[in-house]
Design a protein around this motif. Sequence first.
Motif, short mmCIF file in Angstrom:
data_model
loop_
_atom_site.label_atom_id
_atom_site.label_comp_id
_atom_site.label_asym_id
_atom_site.label_seq_id
_atom_site.Cartn_x
_atom_site.Cartn_y
_atom_site.Cartn_z
N GLY A 179 0.79 -1.22 0.00
CA GLY A 179 0.00 0.00 0.00
C GLY A 179 0.82 1.27 0.00
N THR A 180 2.12 1.16 0.21
CA THR A 180 3.01 2.32 0.14
C THR A 180 3.91 2.18 -1.08
OG1 THR A 180 3.00 2.61 2.54
CG2 THR A 180 4.81 3.63 1.33
N GLU A 181 3.90 3.20 -1.93
CA GLU A 181 4.66 3.16 -3.19
C GLU A 181 5.65 4.32 -3.23
OE1 GLU A 181 1.06 0.91 -5.60
OE2 GLU A 181 1.25 3.10 -5.73
N PHE A 182 6.82 4.07 -3.80
CA PHE A 182 7.94 5.01 -3.71
C PHE A 182 8.31 5.57 -5.08
CE2 PHE A 182 8.16 2.34 0.00
CZ PHE A 182 8.54 3.21 1.02
N TYR A 183 8.93 6.75 -5.04
CA TYR A 183 9.26 7.47 -6.28
C TYR A 183 10.56 8.24 -6.13
CZ TYR A 183 4.37 6.42 -7.16
OH TYR A 183 3.19 5.75 -7.33
N ARG A 184 11.21 8.43 -7.29
CA ARG A 184 12.38 9.31 -7.39
C ARG A 184 11.98 10.51 -8.25
NH1 ARG A 184 16.59 5.41 -10.06
NH2 ARG A 184 17.97 7.25 -9.91
N LEU A 185 12.33 11.69 -7.81
CA LEU A 185 11.99 12.91 -8.54
C LEU A 185 13.01 13.13 -9.66
CD1 LEU A 185 10.13 15.42 -8.72
CD2 LEU A 185 11.73 16.57 -7.18
N ALA A 186 12.53 13.15 -10.91
CA ALA A 186 13.41 13.30 -12.07
C ALA A 186 13.36 14.70 -12.66
CB ALA A 186 13.05 12.28 -13.14
N LYS A 187 12.30 15.44 -12.39
CA LYS A 187 12.16 16.81 -12.87
C LYS A 187 11.30 17.59 -11.89
CE LYS A 187 10.23 19.73 -16.47
NZ LYS A 187 9.25 19.86 -17.57
N GLY A 188 11.67 18.85 -11.66
CA GLY A 188 10.89 19.71 -10.78
C GLY A 188 11.50 19.86 -9.41
N GLN A 189 10.87 20.69 -8.60
CA GLN A 189 11.36 20.98 -7.26
C GLN A 189 10.62 20.15 -6.22
OE1 GLN A 189 13.98 23.11 -6.68
NE2 GLN A 189 14.09 23.16 -8.93
N ARG A 190 11.37 19.66 -5.24
CA ARG A 190 10.74 18.92 -4.14
C ARG A 190 9.85 19.86 -3.34
NH1 ARG A 190 14.70 15.39 -0.58
NH2 ARG A 190 12.84 14.10 -0.32
N GLY A 191 8.71 19.33 -2.96
CA GLY A 191 7.81 20.08 -2.11
C GLY A 191 8.08 19.76 -0.65
N PRO A 192 7.17 20.15 0.24
CA PRO A 192 7.32 19.84 1.66
C PRO A 192 7.45 18.34 1.89
CG PRO A 192 5.55 21.43 1.30
CD PRO A 192 5.96 20.95 -0.05
N VAL A 193 8.26 17.98 2.87
CA VAL A 193 8.52 16.57 3.14
C VAL A 193 8.02 16.19 4.53
CG1 VAL A 193 10.50 16.51 1.59
CG2 VAL A 193 10.84 17.02 4.02
N GLY A 194 7.86 14.90 4.75
CA GLY A 194 7.45 14.39 6.04
C GLY A 194 8.62 14.15 6.96
N PRO A 195 8.37 13.50 8.11
CA PRO A 195 9.43 13.27 9.10
C PRO A 195 10.60 12.45 8.58
CG PRO A 195 7.24 12.87 10.03
CD PRO A 195 7.05 13.04 8.56
N ASP A 196 10.36 11.61 7.60
CA ASP A 196 11.44 10.78 7.06
C ASP A 196 12.15 11.41 5.88
OD1 ASP A 196 9.39 10.58 5.25
OD2 ASP A 196 9.25 8.39 5.31
N GLY A 197 11.83 12.69 5.61
CA GLY A 197 12.52 13.39 4.54
C GLY A 197 11.97 13.13 3.16
N LEU A 198 10.82 12.47 3.05
CA LEU A 198 10.21 12.19 1.77
C LEU A 198 8.93 12.99 1.57
CD1 LEU A 198 10.52 8.27 1.63
CD2 LEU A 198 12.08 9.97 0.68
#
Length: 301
Positions: free
Chosen positions: A274-293
Motif C-alpha cells: 500500500g506504500t509506493e515510492f518514487y524518485r523525482l526526475a524533474k521539478g522541485q521537491r515540495g514539503p517533506v514528512g518526518p522521514d525526509g520524503l
Amino acid sequence: MTSTDRRLLLVHAHPDDEAIGNGATMAKYVARGDRVTLVTCTAGEEGEILLPEIEHLAADREDSLGPHRVEELAAAMKALGVTDHRFLGGPGHFRDSGMKWADDGSATAADETRPDTFWHADLTVAADLLVEIIRETRPQVLVTYDQFGGYGHPDHVQAHRVATYATSLAAVRSYRPELGEAWDIPKVYWSAMSKSQMAEGIRKLREAGDETTFEGWDPDNLPWGATDDELDAKVVADEFADAKMDAMKAHASQIAVDGPFFALSNNAGSQVWGTEFYRLAKGQRGPVGPDGLEEDLFAGL
C-alpha cells in the motif's frame, strides 16, 4: 490547487505494470477526485501465460494474447477506479518486444526481436503520440520508469525514453503546434521499488516459515530497487491496498494469485504493497514528512 485541478499521467510498458508499481497511488488519487490518465505502450503480446486454459493464446501459437490482456487491463482499471486509460497509438500499435534474462539477473532484449516491436520504434514517432496526449491532458505530474526500466526490460527502457523525450517536446511552443498547445509538465517521477521495504517483507516471510517465495533473494543484497537515500517521495495508501490487489488479480494471465506478490501481502500485511515510492526526475521537491520524503506527488504545486 483543488482536487479537480490535479492531473496525473502515468506511462507504462505493458498491462499489469501499472497495478504492480502504482496501483495504490492511482486508486488513492482517483478517490480524492484527481484526474488520472494511464498510457500503456504495448498490449503485452509476448507475456508468459500462467493460466493453462489460455495457453493457446501464446505468441508461438495463436498469437492472440494481446486482446486478452487489453480486457484484463480494463478490469484492473475498473478495480482502481481509473476511467481514462489508453494505448499509445491504439491497442496493438506497438508490439510487446519480449525479453530474456541476463546473467546478472536483470532483463534484457531477446536475441531476436520483431521489427514492429516497441523496442524498435522510432523515438520521435512514438514520442509525438505521447506529446499529443500530454498537451490534451496537461498533467502537473508524470510517472514512468528510470533509465534502466526498473529491471532492464527493453519495453520499460523504451517507455522511459519516450516519456522523457515527449515531456521535453511537449513544452516547446514551436514544436508541432498541430498536436496541441505546448505544456511543460512541472514534475516527473520515476517509480521505484524500495530495497529496504522489500527486504523487510522478505524477512517477514522467512520469519513466517516461507522459504520458497523469492527463493534465492538475499534481503541484504537485492538485485534491483532504490536505496533509501535515492528516494524522494512516497504515497501511503494502505486503505487502497485491497484495490491494488484486485487490480493485480485482474491480470490473471501474468500474475499468479498464489505467487510472491500475494504471498507477501497475505503473510506480511497489505501495507507492504500500500506504500509506493518514487524518485523525482524533474521539478522541485515540495514539503517533506518526518522521514525526509514527500508524501504527495503534487507537493509544492
